[in-house]
Design an enzyme around this catalytic site. Structure first.
Site, mmCIF file in Angstrom:
data_model
loop_
_atom_site.group_PDB
_atom_site.id
_atom_site.type_symbol
_atom_site.label_atom_id
_atom_site.label_comp_id
_atom_site.label_asym_id
_atom_site.label_seq_id
_atom_site.Cartn_x
_atom_site.Cartn_y
_atom_site.Cartn_z
ATOM 1 N N SER A 20 27.400 5.760 33.128
ATOM 2 C CA SER A 20 26.796 5.646 31.514
ATOM 3 C C SER A 20 27.157 4.150 31.183
ATOM 4 O O SER A 20 26.131 3.443 30.608
ATOM 5 C CB SER A 20 27.243 6.743 30.760
ATOM 6 O OG SER A 20 27.080 7.913 30.949
ATOM 7 N N SER A 159 22.208 14.260 21.996
ATOM 8 C CA SER A 159 21.777 13.725 23.421
ATOM 9 C C SER A 159 22.069 12.398 22.999
ATOM 10 O O SER A 159 21.522 11.633 22.488
ATOM 11 C CB SER A 159 20.384 13.963 23.668
ATOM 12 O OG SER A 159 19.896 12.960 24.777
ATOM 13 N N ASP A 305 28.051 17.395 31.499
ATOM 14 C CA ASP A 305 27.825 17.279 32.976
ATOM 15 C C ASP A 305 28.772 17.805 34.053
ATOM 16 O O ASP A 305 28.831 18.010 34.926
ATOM 17 C CB ASP A 305 27.789 15.724 33.215
ATOM 18 C CG ASP A 305 26.759 15.108 32.718
ATOM 19 O OD1 ASP A 305 25.765 15.483 32.564
ATOM 20 O OD2 ASP A 305 26.823 13.560 32.634
HETATM 21 C C1 S3P Z 1 24.032 10.758 29.641
HETATM 22 C C2 S3P Z 1 24.210 11.646 28.797
HETATM 23 C C3 S3P Z 1 24.067 13.087 28.839
HETATM 24 C C4 S3P Z 1 24.351 13.387 30.378
HETATM 25 C C5 S3P Z 1 24.059 12.230 31.243
HETATM 26 C C6 S3P Z 1 24.371 10.609 30.916
HETATM 27 C C7 S3P Z 1 24.399 9.089 29.048
HETATM 28 O O1 S3P Z 1 22.487 13.445 28.620
HETATM 29 O O2 S3P Z 1 23.984 14.503 30.720
HETATM 30 O O3 S3P Z 1 24.354 12.657 32.753
HETATM 31 O O4 S3P Z 1 24.578 8.087 29.974
HETATM 32 O O5 S3P Z 1 23.941 8.975 27.804
HETATM 33 P P1 S3P Z 1 22.004 13.818 27.247
HETATM 34 O O6 S3P Z 1 22.730 12.773 26.375
HETATM 35 O O7 S3P Z 1 20.717 13.708 27.598
HETATM 36 O O8 S3P Z 1 22.786 15.319 27.104
#
Ligand code: S3P
Length: 414
Positions: A20, A159, A305
Site C-alpha cells: 500500500s 475504504s 486483508d
Molecule cells: C488497501 C486498502 C484495502 C485493502 C487493499 C489495499 C489500500 O482495501 O483491502 O488490499 O492500499 O488502500 P479497501 O480500502 O478498499 O477496503
C-alpha cells in the site's frame, strides 16, 4: 505445489516492503514537484503495475538497487493504462487523473480487476464533477479530466482506497476535500501527503485536505504487516516462534495481531524507529491457540486483508469463531467470502456465512489438510499454505498468484 506439515515454524525474518505504501509513493511521485526518492519499495507485480502506469503518464523513473527515483512531468494528453491486478493503483489513479484538466485516460486491469465493482470510487468523484464512464461500473474506466469542485463526503462504508482516490482528485484539481469515514482505515495517504508538504489534517475520523502541492523527497517504506501475518500465523498455529523485523506498524492495520492475542498468542513489539508512514517495529509471536474469537464489524477495516488467514486460524481453536460484517470481502481479488469458505472446506474444516455476511467457523482444534484452489487470489493461496503447514497431513495448493504481493513467500516460508 505440495506442502508438508511442519512440527514448529521458527524463524526470524524481514517482511517484504509494504504494498500500500509503495503504490502511494509512486503515484504521489508522479505529480510531486522535483524528485521523489522511494527507498525500500516493494518489488512485486502489483507495485510494478503502478510503476508501469506512472511511466506511461510520462514520469521519469530510475532504479538504483533498492531505490526508485521518480521525476514527474506535466500530465497531458491521452493515455491507456493497465493496472494489472492492483485495485489500489486503479482507484488512486482514477482520482488523480479525474482532477487534471484536458487529460483523457482509459484505465483497465487484468481479468479479476475488470470484474470488480468501482461504484464506491466513481460515486464520490462524480459528486466532485468528475467525468468517469464505465460499463456496469467495472473497468475499463474512461476518464476525462477536468477542474473539480470541493468534496464534502461522508463515506457510506470504510475504504482506504476510496478515501485516497478523493484525496488525489482534490490534490490534482487544487480543491478542498473533507472526508468522514465511518471507521478509521489505514492513513498511509494522509501521512505521505503531509510528509510531502500537503496541507492535510485529521480530526477523529474526518480528514481535511486544503489545496496544496506535494514536493518530492525521500520516502522510506516499512515492512508490510499484511505479508508478515502469514509467517506469524504459521508460528502461532504450530506452537513455534517468529520475529519479523522492520514492520511499518499502525493501529489501523494491525487488527489481526489483536485477534491472535485474544486467541492466546504472546506478542512482543519493539519500536526501532520511524519512517515516512509512522513507527517501525520488530514484532515477535509465540504461544498456543487456546480460544476461539469474535471479530465485530467495526474491527473489519483493521484486518480486512487477513480475514482468510484468521478463518484458517479459527479452525485451530476449539469452538465457534465469528467474523461479523465482512461484506467488503465480496469485492476483493475474488469474492473472498466464497473463496475463504471453499478453502476451509478443502482443508478439511467447517465454515459458512450467514445472510449478514458474517463468516462463522466451527473450529475443531486442527485441520486435516487437502487440495486447495486459490482461484488466483494471492491472499487465499498464502492462507492455504499456512493452513497446510499447520495441518495433520499437508496437501497442495497453487502458488503462482502470490507474486502480486510477496514474491519471496515460498522461499521464506517453505
Ligand atoms: C488497501 C486498502 C484495502 C485493502 C487493499 C489495499 C489500500 O482495501 O483491502 O488490499 O492500499 O488502500 P479497501 O480500502 O478498499 O477496503
Amino acid at each position: 505445489m505440495h506442502i508438508s506439515p511442519v512440527d514448529k515454524f521458527d524463524k526470524n525474518l524481514s517482511a517484504p516492503p509494504d504494498k500500500s505504501e509503495t503504490v502511494r509513493a509512486y503515484i504521489a511521485g508522479a505529480v510531486a514537484e522535483g524528485a521523489t526518492v522511494v527507498e525500500n519499495p516493494l518489488i512485486a507485480e502489483d507495485t510494478e503495475s503502478a510503476l508501469h502506469c506512472i511511466r506511461a503518464l510520462g514520469a521519469d523513473v530510475g532504479r538504483v538497487n533498492d531505490t526508485v527515483v521518480i521525476r514527474s512531468r506535466p500530465i497531458r494528453g491521452e493515455f491507456s493504462l493497465n493496472a494489472g491486478n492492483s485495485a489500489t493503483t486503479l482507484r488512486l489513479l482514477t482520482g488523480l487523473l479525474s482532477g487534471i484538466e484536458g487529460v483523457k485516460a482509459t484505465i483497465a486491469g487484468d481479468k479479476s480487476l475488470c470484474q470488480r465493482d468501482m461504484s464506491a470510487t466513481i460515486e464520490p468523484l462524480r459528486l466532485m464533477g468528475a467525468s468517469i464512464e464505465a460499463d456496469n461500473n467495472r473497468p475499463p474506466l474512461y476518464i476525462t479530466g477536468r477542474k473539480l469542485q470541493n468534496s464534502d463526503y461522508k463515506m457510506p462504508s470504510a475504504s482506504a482506497q476510496v478515501k485516497s482516490a478523493i484525496l488525489f482528485a482534490a490534490l490534482t484539481s487544487g480543491v478542498k476535500a473533507r472526508i468522514t469515514e465511518p471507521i478509521a482505515t489505514r492513513r498511509h495517504t494522509e501521512r505521505l501527503m503531509k510528509a510531502m508538504g500537503g496541507e492535510i489534517s485529521c480530526i477523529g475520523n474526518t480528514i481535511i485536505f486544503e489545496p496544496s502541492v506535494l514536493t518530492g523527497r525521500k520516502i522510506t517504506i516499512g515492512g508490510d504487516l499484511s505479508s508478515a501475518a502469514y509467517p506469524m500465523a504459521a508460528a502461532f498455529l504450530t506452537g513455534g516462534r517468529v520475529t519479523v523485523k522492520g514492520l511499518g506498524y499502525s493501529e489501523e492495520r494491525s487488527g489481526f495481531l489483536r485477534v491472535f492475542s485474544r486467541m492466546g498468542a504472546e506478542i512482543t513489539r519493539k519500536t526501532t524507529g520511524t519512517d515516512t508512514f509512522g513507527e517501525i517495529e520488530d514484532v515477535s509471536i509465540c504461544g498456543k491457540v487456546d480460544r476461539s474469537f469474535i471479530v465485530e464489524a467495526d474491527e473489519v477495516p483493521s484486518l480486512i486483508d487477513e480475514i482468510p488467514l484468521l478463518s484458517v486460524a479459527a479452525c485451530f481453536a476449539k469452538g465457534r469463531s465469528i467474523i461479523k460484517g465482512a461484506s467488503a470481502l465480496k469485492n476483493k481479488e475474488t469474492n473472498r467470502i466464497a473463496t475463504t469458505l471453499q478453502m476451509i472446506k478443502s482443508l478439511g474444516g467447517c465454515a459458512y456465512a450467514d445472510s449478514e455476511d458474517s463468516i462463522i467457523i466451527e473450529g475443531a482444534g486442527s485441520l486435516m489438510g487437502g487440495k486447495v484452489c486459490s482461484f488466483g487470489d494471492h491472499r487465499i493461496a498464502m492462507s492455504a499454505v499456512v493452513g497446510l503447514l499447520a495441518s495433520e497431513r499437508g496437501g497442495e495448493t497453487d502458488t503462482d498468484c502470490i507474486s502480486v504481493s510477496y514474491p519471496k513467500f515460498t522461499e521464506e516460508l517453505l
